[in-house]
Design a protein around this motif. Structure first.
Motif, PDB file in Angstrom:
ATOM      1  N   GLU A   1       0.861  -1.179   0.000  1.00  0.00           N
ATOM      2  CA  GLU A   1       0.000   0.000   0.000  1.00  0.00           C
ATOM      3  C   GLU A   1       0.893   1.223   0.000  1.00  0.00           C
ATOM      4  N   LEU A   2       0.301   2.416  -0.080  1.00  0.00           N
ATOM      5  CA  LEU A   2       1.113   3.626  -0.042  1.00  0.00           C
ATOM      6  C   LEU A   2       1.929   3.651   1.242  1.00  0.00           C
ATOM      7  N   ALA A   3       3.126   4.240   1.165  1.00  0.00           N
ATOM      8  CA  ALA A   3       4.096   4.167   2.254  1.00  0.00           C
ATOM      9  C   ALA A   3       3.622   4.895   3.502  1.00  0.00           C
TER      10      ALA A   3
ATOM     11  N   ASP B   1       8.748  -5.025  -3.425  1.00  0.00           N
ATOM     12  CA  ASP B   1       7.546  -5.794  -3.091  1.00  0.00           C
ATOM     13  C   ASP B   1       6.672  -5.104  -2.053  1.00  0.00           C
ATOM     14  N   ARG B   2       7.225  -4.152  -1.318  1.00  0.00           N
ATOM     15  CA  ARG B   2       6.438  -3.393  -0.359  1.00  0.00           C
ATOM     16  C   ARG B   2       5.583  -2.320  -1.041  1.00  0.00           C
TER      17      ARG B   2
ATOM     18  N   SER C   1       0.211   0.589  -7.980  1.00  0.00           N
ATOM     19  CA  SER C   1       0.268   1.874  -8.696  1.00  0.00           C
ATOM     20  C   SER C   1       1.662   2.492  -8.597  1.00  0.00           C
ATOM     21  N   GLU C   2       2.341   2.321  -7.473  1.00  0.00           N
ATOM     22  CA  GLU C   2       3.715   2.804  -7.342  1.00  0.00           C
ATOM     23  C   GLU C   2       4.645   2.017  -8.271  1.00  0.00           C
TER      24      GLU C   2
ATOM     25  N   ARG D   1       9.709   6.253   0.541  1.00  0.00           N
ATOM     26  CA  ARG D   1      10.498   5.020   0.487  1.00  0.00           C
ATOM     27  C   ARG D   1      11.942   5.294   0.057  1.00  0.00           C
ATOM     28  N   SER D   2      12.278   6.552  -0.206  1.00  0.00           N
ATOM     29  CA  SER D   2      13.622   6.932  -0.668  1.00  0.00           C
ATOM     30  C   SER D   2      13.953   6.289  -2.011  1.00  0.00           C
ATOM     31  N   LEU D   3      12.931   6.002  -2.825  1.00  0.00           N
ATOM     32  CA  LEU D   3      13.144   5.370  -4.129  1.00  0.00           C
ATOM     33  C   LEU D   3      13.184   6.370  -5.274  1.00  0.00           C
ATOM     34  N   ILE D   4      12.609   7.537  -5.067  1.00  0.00           N
ATOM     35  CA  ILE D   4      12.475   8.494  -6.153  1.00  0.00           C
ATOM     36  C   ILE D   4      13.016   9.848  -5.699  1.00  0.00           C
TER      37      ILE D   4
END
Length: 547
Positions: free
Chosen positions: A241-243, A369-370, A374-375, A417-420
């Protein structure tokens, strides 16, 4: 000096350590709470001379570190020696005594904290964090970033350096996802008498029971100066789900964070997580701060030097641009260069744009996987583009019928999530993934596209198509500034390579191509509303294979 410890006992201990009369006189005054300036005036010496005498005493008691924590540690050592000699553990407190800055029995509970005997740089981050925690008395400090960025090691190193400033230092991992009530109970027991545990009794209402435990913990955090480190905090947050939202039954951790941030106390909660809880943005301020550790060229150089490597400045710059802030990835790359490239950094850089070892891949998989579906879709779009993508481009290309608000929520979640990363380019905001993340997401996308194509060949239908419908594989965004590192091969090129290898091993390319052409032909009279990008993607894949 009014103290429960006789001066004669302190004098005896000090003499055994080789403390001189002048040093002892100075340290007695310091232990009584007098400033160095006051001591200097009374003794008729300079402030520097006072500090030098105290420094000699600390050395003789083998006390390291900086700041007032050394004096606190001296108090603890003297107090411990006295009560050991007296055969008692009744550590009384007294204002104006040796105990002025200490509780009777300073405690450290490191749980399963990792060893930090090898630690790289981080001078700037450590300075900032110590300022926030010790000087600014922050109630909560969050260390955020991807797995492998060195957050846990940094938290332990920080705690070791500031431990003398606290009465209690407690390090805990939430990886095993303890229930909030159980976790609070275990913390409270650390502060209470082992024979008479001070844990509130269970209430028929779990909510009331939890709130009473939080209140009891707050009382202890007010009474004592404590540093509590919670590592792996993302484990209590909800996946897929959204973080930043809590698992069902774990909302008590949010209540704990909010209370500790809002009420007045002199303790600090250090939260270490790869995912930022949603409430932190609202609580952020003078007493609540966040830091994302970065990898500098100095840290990277130390990592490689430890492996006996001496990369050139330009080579380090390339490595940092490719692997971003992933300290673990740099360690693995350094080992790989030694084992397979004769210690030659340039040879690895020429051999591959990015090297993702299995362990790194597994860490990235756990993070991916977390994410919500949509993300993941947004991450796929950015990986296909291989360049920073604007909000307008995402809205134009994505076929999902979602509002601007939903899209912004997903982008914000990826940031948590520090991904973007968000950067400003040409007067607009664009979004990009680190090259290491791009490579992993691209590989994952290619595997799924390949699987969908194989299912299409097998069933000679379009029932199993998903990503083939939703993502345009031939998207071409002009090269923009800010995209560091070498781009990966195009998604179409990667799909072609993997399909050709597979077709050769199974049905053969010609038979598979004929089936794909037939399916593509059957789709010609279908609308884009029904097929999305499927027809265009199949045509592109067929064209690539025929080249």
């Amino acid at each position: 000096m009014t103290t429960p410890i006789p001066q004669s006992f302190v004098q005896t201990i000090a003499k055994e350590r080789g403390v001189t009369d002048a040093e002892l006189e100075t340290v007695f005054m310091a232990l009584d709470g007098q400033s160095t300036a006051t001591i200097a005036t009374k003794l008729g010496i300079s402030d520097i001379a006072v500090r030098k005498r105290l420094g000699e005493v600390y050395k003789k008691f083998q006390i390291g570190g900086n700041g007032p924590g050394k004096l606190s540690e001296l108090r603890h050592q003297l107090l411990f020696s006295y009560h050991t000699d007296q055969g008692t553990s009744d550590f009384s407190r007294g204002k104006g005594s040796l105990l002025k800055m200490a509780i009777g029995q300073r405690q450290e509970d490191w749980g399963q904290a990792p060893d930090v005997s090898v630690f790289y740089g981080r001078t700037e981050e450590l300075t900032t964090l110590k300022q926030w925690i010790v000087s600014d008395n922050c109630r909560l400090v969050a260390l955020l970033g991807l797995a492998g960025s060195g957050k846990t090691t940094l938290s332990v190193q920080l705690a070791k350096q500031v431990q003398n400033e606290f009465d209690f230092v407690i390090w805990r991992s939430l990886r095993s996802t303890p229930a909030p009530s159980d976790f609070l109970g275990s913390l409270i027991q650390l502060f209470s008498n082992p024979q008479k545990p001070d844990v509130p009794l269970a209430d028929p209402s779990k909510r009331i029971d939890l709130n009473s435990k939080i209140s009891r913990l707050v009382e202890y955090l007010r009474k004592h100066r404590c540093l509590v480190i919670l590592d792996d905090f993302e484990a209590v947050l909800r996946p897929e789900e959204l973080a930043g939202h809590y698992r069902e039954g774990y909302e008590g951790y949010r209540d704990l964070i909010v209370r500790l941030c809002e009420v007045n106390h002199n303790s600090c909660l250090l939260l270490v997580s790869s995912e930022e809880p949603t409430e932190l943005a609202l609580l952020a301020g003078e007493k609540v701060r966040s830091l994302k550790p970065a990898i500098s060229s100095e840290i990277a150089r130390e990592i490689f030097q430890e492996k006996g490597l001496s990369p050139q400045d330009q080579e380090l710059e390339i490595l940092l641009s490719r692997y971003g802030g992933n300290l673990l990835a740099l360690k693995i790359v350094a080992t790989t260069i030694n084992e397979f490239f004769e210690g030659n950094v340039l040879k690895l850089l020429e051999a591959t744009a990015l090297f993702i070892e299995e362990h790194i891949s597994n860490l990235l998989a756990q993070q991916f996987d977390r994410m919500s579906s949509s993300e993941q879709d947004i991450a796929y779009w950015i990986a296909i583009a291989q360049n920073p993508v604007s909000l307008a481009t995402l809205r134009e290309q994505m076929l999902v019928n979602s509002s601007l608000s939903d899209l912004l929520k997903n982008l914000d979640s990826l940031g948590r999530r520090s991904l973007i990363d968000k950067i400003s380019e040409g007067g607009e905001t664009v979004f990009m993934l680190q090259p290491l993340i791009v490579q992993y997401v691209a590989d994952r996308l290619v595997d799924q596209i390949r699987a969908e194509v194989l299912e299409t060949v097998k069933t000679q239908g379009r029932e199993r198509m998903r990503l083939l419908k939703t993502h345009k594989l031939s998207i071409n965004i002009a090269k923009q500034k800010g995209n560091k590192g070498e781009p990966i091969s195009s998604i179409l090129g990667l799909v072609k390579n993997r399909l050709q290898v597979l077709f050769v091993k199974t049905t053969g390319s010609e038979e598979a191509l004929n089936i794909l052409k037939k399916v593509a032909s059957d789709l010609e009279d279908k609308s884009m509303l029904e097929l999305g990008y499927a027809r265009e993607n199949l045509a592109q894949i067929i064209s690539e294979i025929q080249r």
